[in-house]
Scaffold this active site. Structure first.
Site, PDB file in Angstrom:
ATOM      1  N   HIS A 187      55.609  24.074   9.264  1.00 48.03           N
ATOM      2  CA  HIS A 187      55.318  23.632   7.881  1.00 48.03           C
ATOM      3  C   HIS A 187      53.804  23.676   7.599  1.00 48.03           C
ATOM      4  CE1 HIS A 187      56.983  20.965   4.413  1.00 48.03           C
ATOM      5  NE2 HIS A 187      55.960  21.706   3.991  1.00 48.03           N
ATOM      6  N   ASP A 191      65.184  33.897 -11.057  1.00 48.62           N
ATOM      7  CA  ASP A 191      64.864  32.502 -11.395  1.00 48.62           C
ATOM      8  C   ASP A 191      65.843  32.079 -12.479  1.00 48.62           C
ATOM      9  OD1 ASP A 191      63.576  30.023 -12.077  1.00 48.62           O
ATOM     10  OD2 ASP A 191      61.756  30.829 -11.195  1.00 48.62           O
ATOM     11  N   GLU A 239      62.582  17.892   9.667  1.00 45.05           N
ATOM     12  CA  GLU A 239      61.248  17.985  10.283  1.00 45.05           C
ATOM     13  C   GLU A 239      60.808  16.625  10.820  1.00 45.05           C
ATOM     14  OE1 GLU A 239      58.533  19.686   7.452  1.00 45.05           O
ATOM     15  OE2 GLU A 239      59.849  21.391   7.077  1.00 45.05           O
TER      16      GLU A 239
END
Ligand code: MLT
Length: 300
Positions: A272, A170, A254
Site C-alpha cells: 500500500h 466509469d 491490511e
C-alpha cells in the site's frame, strides 16, 4: 490547540503547525487508546492505518475533537455518517497523490512486461536466466482504466505518451480527447492492461467471470482498494496462467496478505505505497495546512 497525527504527518505540515503555536502529537494510538485520548485533540489526522468507525466517533462525541482529516484519497476507513451524527467534521486530501499512484502503476506495467523484479531476485540468487525473460513492449497495447477520476485520468494521459491506446469505464462518461469510453464487459475483453481506480466497493468488481473474460495476456493492476477484486479468484487465475500477471498494492485485511500470493512469480506485490512519495506526502501536508487554517480561521 492540539493536533493528533495518528499515522504520521509530513514534515512541512508539522513545521507549519509548530510555527503557528499548535501542539502536534505524532503517536499511533490503537482503537481502544484512541477512544480514551482522542478527545483531547482538536484535530485528528489519519492515513489508512487508523479506522474512525462508529465506536471511535461515539467516543469523540462532545469532546474537543471538531475535525478528522484523512491524509489521502480513500475515505473508507472513516465512518462519515457516524462522525456527522457525533458532530465531527471530516475532510480529506484528494488532490495530492495522483502522480505518485500513476507513476507506480506505470512502473508495474513495465516491471511485469519485462520481468524486472523476478529477474532481479533470481540474479541475486546467482542465476543467469536470460532465456526465461523475453518480455513484451507496452507501446501499441491497450490500457483499460476502470474508474476515470483524478488518478485514472492522470494515468491515461501519461499512458498515451508511452504509445498505449487508452480506454476507460466509469459510471459517468468523461469528456476528453484521448481515451474512449467502453462498456465494462467490453473493456475487460479488449484491454491488455487493466488498472482499477475506484473508491472502496461493497462487492468486488473483478471476479471469476471478469477474469475468465480477460485476454490470456492481460495484466491486472489494483492500486485502489483490496475489496475491488476477488482475491481467491485472482490467485486461481494467476496460478493457472489464465491471465499473464497482476500488480497488487492493496489488500482486504491490511497489513495481512494472502500467503498464496507468495508462491506466484506472476504477481508483483507492494505494501500500500501508492501515495508514498516525498512529493505526494508534501502535497498532502500542504492540503492539510489549508484545511486546518481555513477551518479554524472561518470558525474563530
Ligand atoms: C489513499 O487513499 O490516499 C491511499 O490509499 C494512500 C494511503 O492512504 O496511504
Amino acid at each position: 490547540m492540539k493536533i493528533l497525527a495518528n499515522d504520521g504527518l509530513a514534515k512541512n505540515a508539522e513545521e507549519h503547525f509548530i510555527d503557528e503555536g499548535i501542539e502536534i502529537e505524532t503517536n499511533h494510538f490503537d482503537k481502544e487508546e484512541l477512544m480514551k485520548v482522542g478527545g483531547d485533540y482538536d484535530v485528528i489526522v489519519v492515513r489508512s492505518n487508523t479506522k474512525i468507525d462508529k465506536d471511535v466517533a461515539k467516543a469523540l462525541k462532545g469532546t474537543k475533537t471538531a475535525l478528522v482529516i484523512r491524509a489521502g484519497v480513500g475515505l473508507d476507513n472513516i465512518d462519515i455518517n457516524a462522525c456527522k451524527d457525533c458532530g465531527i467534521d471530516v475532510d480529506y486530501t484528494p488532490n495530492s497523490s495522483k502522480n505518485a499512484v500513476t507513476e507506480l502503476v506505470l512502473g508495474q506495467m513495465l516491471n511485469l512486461s519485462r520481468h524486472l523484479s523476478v529477474a532481479d531476485a533470481t540474479m541475486k540468487k546467482g542465476q543467469w536466466n536470460k532465456k526465461q525473460y523475453d518480455g513484451f513492449e507496452i507501446a501499441g497495447k491497450t490500457l483499460g482504466i476502470i474508474g476515470f477520476g483524478r488518478i485514472g485520468q492522470s494515468l491515461g494521459e501519461k499512458a498515451i505518451a508511452l504509445g498505449l491506446e487508452v480506454i476507460y469505464y466509469d459510471l459517468i462518461k468523461v469528456e476528453n480527447d484521448y481515451a474512449k469510453y467502453y462498456e465494462f464487459d467490453d473493456l475487460i475483453k479488449k484491454a491488455d492492461y487493466i488498472s482499477i481506480h475506484l473508491p472502496s466497493l461493497d462487492e468486488p468488481i473483478i471476479g471469476k467471470k471478469e477474469l475468465d473474460n480477460m485476454k490470456e495476456s492481460a495484466i491486472l493492476i489494483n492500486y485502489a482498494r483490496g475489496n475491488a477484486l476477488d482475491e481467491e479468484e485472482l490467485i486461481d487465475a494467476l496460478k493457472n496462467n489464465r491471465i499473464r500477471g497482476a500488480a497488487i498494492d492493496v489488500f482486504p485485511n491490511e497489513p495481512k496478505v494472502n500467503e498464496k500470493y507468495f508462491e506466484l512469480d506472476n504477481v508483483a506485490l507492494t505494501p500500500h505505497i501508492g501515495a508514498s512519495t516525498l512529493e505526494a506526502q508534501k502535497n498532502i501536508g500542504n492540503e492539510i495546512i489549508n484545511i486546518v487554517d481555513n477551518y479554524f480561521g472561518v470558525k474563530a
